[in-house]
Each structure stands twice: as structure tokens, then as C-alpha cells.
Scaffold this active site. Structure first.
Site, short mmCIF file in Angstrom:
data_model
loop_
_atom_site.label_atom_id
_atom_site.label_comp_id
_atom_site.label_asym_id
_atom_site.label_seq_id
_atom_site.Cartn_x
_atom_site.Cartn_y
_atom_site.Cartn_z
N LYS A 1 0.84 -1.22 0.00
CA LYS A 1 0.00 0.00 0.00
C LYS A 1 0.87 1.27 0.00
CE LYS A 1 -2.14 -1.26 3.81
NZ LYS A 1 -1.45 -2.55 4.05
N ARG B 1 -10.21 -0.69 8.57
CA ARG B 1 -9.65 -2.03 8.72
C ARG B 1 -10.68 -3.00 9.27
NH1 ARG B 1 -4.00 -0.33 9.31
NH2 ARG B 1 -2.61 -2.08 8.96
N ARG C 1 11.63 -4.88 5.13
CA ARG C 1 11.25 -3.48 4.87
C ARG C 1 12.14 -2.51 5.64
NH1 ARG C 1 5.03 -1.77 5.44
NH2 ARG C 1 5.17 -2.66 7.52
N ARG D 1 10.67 -0.66 11.22
CA ARG D 1 9.56 -0.46 12.16
C ARG D 1 9.63 -1.51 13.27
NH1 ARG D 1 4.15 0.20 8.59
NH2 ARG D 1 3.41 -1.04 10.36
N ARG E 1 -0.01 -9.46 13.90
CA ARG E 1 -0.55 -8.41 13.01
C ARG E 1 -1.23 -9.04 11.81
NH1 ARG E 1 4.03 -5.13 10.93
NH2 ARG E 1 2.55 -3.94 9.72
#
Ligand code: ADP
Ligand code: AMP
Length: 218
Positions: free
Chosen positions: A13, A89, A128, A162, A173
Site C-alpha cells: 500500500k 480495517r 522493509r 519499524r 498483526r
């Protein structure tokens, strides 16, 4: 044009949002980014959100809906249009967004659902890294900076991982988000605004698909 980007954590996203903003100049509103900024500044919202985010759980709807409502009411959104990323969400948030749109006289034109098999997501999240200066997103293997250690977008040299991308949080998650995903897809399918793209392709190819959809509705 007002958009919503849907997809599990790691679907792409944020990566596609950068490309959409470059071409369509909509306002990128990521609830995750808003919470991370609030946590960094230790605002009341940040302090409330921290415990949930650290565990990979959703922040309560009352807190999340309120920050979205405040942000969508700002004048830049009326002028340029919004692109929500990471909100709604769950179904209650989707209904809250309908109400916000109604109150502000806005219309959600398209939901782009970036679909990626969950087996790919753990690798994507664990690789990431993000530029601390401009927020551009990279991946150690799939999408590194062109010059090692220098952000393509802003030239920054300070990157971070993160906290919630660490393996102990990622699994919860993904579980939390997978549970909520199907009812949301059904909701937007029924509303006639859902567009699904295959997010397992190369980054530029995913954008080609999204661009076609946006071109048609813009
Ligand atoms: P999200 O915002 O949906 O959580 P990101 O855009 O941050 O996802 O992407 C998660 C990770 O996967 C990042 O490291 C990013 O560079 C990488 N990535 C994004 N899209 C692709 C893709 N199509 N193929 C391979 N890696 C990707
Ligand atoms: P993201 O950057 O979208 O991956 O979001 C990071 C974290 O912020 C999530 O794991 C949640 O804890 C929280 N968060 C972001 N968006 C929402 C939302 N719409 N509802 C509840 N929590 C959210």
C-alpha cells in the site's frame, strides 16, 4: 477523486501510494503513519495507541475514527481528494467512514485491494526499511535504494526498521488483519467500488494495473 487502498500488512500500500501521489496528487492519509508520528511526539493519541501497536493489535475504533474524521475535514482534502491507506480495517470503521463522507459531503470513488498471498508477506515485512526523512519505503532484496545507503526520493541517509515489523509482532498483526479482511472486501464489493489487483507482481507492474483503474475513473 477519493480513494482507499486495501491490503494486508506488506501488500504494498505505502509503496503504491507514493506512485499514486506522484501522478494524481491526492492527499495520502495513512493511519499507521499518523499513529507512528503521534507516538514519536508522545501526544495523548500516541500514548493511547502505543500498547496496541506494539502488540500488533488494532487501535480502538473510537480513537482511530476520530483522527480520520479530523484529517478528512481539512481543506487540502476538499481540493485534492484523499487516498486512505490502512483505514478502514474493519466493518465498524467502514461504516464510520460512510458517515464521515456523508457529513463532509465527500464520496469514496474507488477501493483498490492489493492482493498478496500471506506467505509472501512475512518476507516483505522483515526486509522493509524506511527513510526517516521522507518516509519512502524500501526492501532489502526486492526494492533496495539505487545507491546503497542513500534515499532515492530525498537523498536522506537515515533509515529505520519499524518495531512492529520484528518477527514477534508480525504474526499477530497478520492474523488480526486477515480476520477482518474478507468482510471488508464483501462490503466494498456490494457498494460497487471495489477493484482488485495482483500485488505479487513487480512493483511497477502493480502500478500499471492501478493506473489503468484510476485513469478510468478520474
Ligand atoms: P504496506 O504499506 O501494505 O504495509 P509496503 O508498501 O510498506 O506495504 O511494502 C512492504 C514491503 O514490501 C516493503 O519493503 C516494500 O519495499 C516491499 N514491496 C512492496 N511492493 C512489492 C512488490 N510488488 N514486490 C516485492 N516487494 C514489494
Ligand atoms: P500500518 O502502518 O497500516 O501497518 O499500521 C500499523 C499499526 O497501526 C497497526 O498494526 C495498528 O496497530 C495501527 N493501525 C493503523 N491503522 C489502523 C486502523 N485503521 N485501525 C486500528 N489500528 C490501526
Amino acid at each position: 477523486m477519493n480513494l482507499m487502498l486495501m491490503g494486508l500488512p506488506g501488500a504494498g500500500k505505502g509503496t503504491q501510494a507514493e506512485k499514486i501521489v506522484d501522478k494524481y496528487h491526492v492527499i495520502h492519509i495513512s493511519t499507521g503513519d499518523m499513529f507512528r508520528e503521534a507516538m514519536a511526539q508522545e501526544t495523548p493519541v500516541g500514548l493511547k495507541a502505543k500498547g496496541f501497536i506494539d502488540q500488533g493489535n488494532l487501535v480502538p475504533d473510537s480513537v482511530t475514527n476520530e483522527i480520520v474524521k479530523e484529517r478528512l475535514a481539512q481543506s487540502d482534502v476538499f481540493q485534492a481528494g484523499y487516498m486512505l491507506d490502512g483505514f478502514p480495517r474493519n466493518l465498524d470503521q467502514a461504516k464510520a467512514l460512510d458517515q464521515i463522507n456523508q457529513d463532509l459531503n465527500l464520496n469514496l470513488d474507488a477501493v483498490i485491494d492489493i492482493q498478496v498471498d500471506k506467505n509472501l508477506l512475512i518476507d516483505r515485512l522483515s526486509g522493509r526499511f524506511i527513510c526517516r526523512d521522507c518516509g519512502a519505503t524500501y526492501h532489502k532484496l526486492n526494492n533496495p535504494t539505487k545507491v546503497a545507503g542513500i534515499c532515492d526520493r530525498c537523498g536522506g541517509t537515515d533509515f529505520y526498521q519499524r518495531d512492529d515489523d520484528k518477527p514477534e509482532t508480525v504474526k499477530n498483526r497478520l492474523d488480526v488483519n486477515i480476520k477482518m479482511n474478507t468482510p471488508l472486501i464483501d462490503y466494498y464489493q456490494k457498494a460497487g467500488v471495489l477493484h482488485q489487483v495482483n500485488g505479487a507482481q513487480e512493483i511497477d507492474q502493480v502500478f500499471v494495473e492501478i493506473d489503468k483503474i484510476l485513469n478510468a475513473i478520474n
